[in-house]
Enzyme design. Structure first.
Site, PDB file in Angstrom:
ATOM      1  N   CYS A 102       0.831  -1.204   0.000  1.00 38.28           N
ATOM      2  CA  CYS A 102       0.000   0.000   0.000  1.00 38.28           C
ATOM      3  C   CYS A 102       0.867   1.256   0.000  1.00 38.28           C
ATOM      4  O   CYS A 102       0.573   2.227  -0.697  1.00 38.28           O
ATOM      5  CB  CYS A 102      -0.934  -0.013   1.208  1.00 38.28           C
ATOM      6  SG  CYS A 102      -2.088   1.377   1.268  1.00 38.28           S
ATOM      7  N   CYS A 194      -6.581  -4.325   7.056  1.00 39.43           N
ATOM      8  CA  CYS A 194      -7.782  -3.492   7.008  1.00 39.43           C
ATOM      9  C   CYS A 194      -8.868  -4.052   6.104  1.00 39.43           C
ATOM     10  O   CYS A 194     -10.051  -3.819   6.340  1.00 39.43           O
ATOM     11  CB  CYS A 194      -7.423  -2.068   6.589  1.00 39.43           C
ATOM     12  SG  CYS A 194      -6.946  -1.898   4.850  1.00 39.43           S
TER      13      CYS A 194
END
Length: 372
Positions: A102, A194
């Site tokens: 990410c 997440c």
């Protein structure tokens, strides 16, 4: 004064980072990344990742700081570059780090590129690391240090990044947030992935990969159990192996090798996990310069994992890292990060994606030993 884009996750760290950028006299604009096209599919409170609740927390923090605030939709890019990459890596018998990916593909690539296109000079985040004159170092707070997941950033990406909280221990960050009137001062940290709200990684992967049966075997190739896919395993795993009973010697058994082509998961002793050499591909050098010849360093192969003194060398766009002390649980797909010890804070030299290892007895020339 610079024009700065503050990536605000809705957590305390990014809120204080934005506040410190304001204090430094920069022109700050807050932005929250919407990373899911389906509400409720991201875990709230995940550090650096964002649910609807986190977006509200980020907006309220921006209001307290008196800065403009926007929500940018990066859901498609996040799915392609992080979630799909995560699933594909596990299907290939690897153990990826989605936070690292990410940072590489979203926060300091897609987000930073858009920021520059809009006239911003830098992106500020709440990562725990220190950055000065292009040198990336570990954070003051060793327990919260995130330099490992930032080691994939290039010199160009680091040149437009700011990490204002890396020189402060986390308890002081919370105290500062409270003093500033930020409601997220006591918001809990989350270390979960997440995009897996349930926390059940095996179920998440199984729903996307399906059943791909294979065998769990011992060092001699004897079949001990059957499994539904190599995506349910990682190197060093001890629990959830589906074994019918303990080993003959009574010692625990661990996953020591994964062969995605045959679907074979091999288990062995703790000693079988020891690694003395690591091969890695896609090397990134934070200075922007590839070193000539071997370099002495300290190697880390997992986020918040142990380290070992090592000698590393750039080879064909990748790395060969020779460990002076063995490390265990070294998995393909993870990053090997190289540090230079420094009293001012260990300096990140570079990183690579682990593509293979050699065990201690293999390098010692023991008969029957093999590299993986």
């Amino acid at each position: 004064m610079m024009r700065v884009l503050a990536a605000m996750s809705g957590g305390v760290d990014s809120a204080v980072a934005a506040a410190r950028a304001v204090d430094a006299g920069h022109d700050v604009v807050g932005v929250h990344l919407a990373l899911s096209a389906t509400p409720g599919t991201l875990r709230t409170g995940s550090r650096g990742c964002c649910s609807k609740e986190d977006a509200g927390d980020a907006r309220r923090a921006a209001d307290v700081l008196g800065i403009p605030f926007y929500v940018w939709d990066f859901a498609d890019r996040f799915k392609e570059d992080v979630i799909d990459d995560f699933v594909a890596a596990y299907a290939a018998g690897e153990t990826p780090n989605p936070c690292l990916r990410c940072n590489e593909k979203i926060k300091f690539s897609a987000l930073a590129d858009r920021a520059v296109a809009l006239g911003f000079d830098a992106v500020v985040t709440g990562h725990y690391a220190r950055l000065s004159d292009g040198v990336l170092r570990r954070a003051v707070d060793a327990d919260k240090d995130q330099s490992y997941v930032l080691a994939v950033l290039t010199a160009e990406q680091l040149a437009r990044a700011m990490f204002p909280v890396g020189d402060t221990p986390k308890p002081q960050i919370r105290a500062e947030a409270a003093e500033r009137g930020l409601a997220v001062a006591n918001k809990p940290d989350s270390h979960d992935i997440c995009f897996i709200p349930s926390g059940d990684t095996r179920a998440f992967l199984g729903a996307r990969i399906g059943i791909r049966p294979g065998a769990v075997v011992d060092a001699d190739g004897q079949v001990l159990a059957e499994h539904e896919g190599v995506h349910g395993f990682t190197i060093g795993q001890r629990k959830g192996l589906g074994l019918p009973g303990p080993a003959a010697d009574g010692k625990p058994r661990y996953v020591t090798d994964i062969d995605p082509a045959s679907g074979t998961v091999r288990v062995g002793s703790a000693e079988d996990l020891q690694v003395r050499q690591v091969r890695a591909e896609r090397a990134v050098w934070t200075s922007g310069r590839t070193p000539e010849g071997p370099i002495d360093c300290v190697a880390q192969v997992r986020a918040h994992g142990g380290t070992a003194p090592a000698t590393a060398e750039a080879v064909d766009g990748g790395l060969v890292v020779r460990l002076h002390e063995p490390l265990t649980g070294v998995a393909k797909g993870q990053a090997v990060v190289l540090y230079r010890p420094d009293p001012l804070g260990d300096e990140v030299l570079g990183s690579g994606t682990i593509s293979g290892t050699a065990r201690t007895h293999a390098l010692d020339g023991a008969a029957g030993a093999s590299a993986r």
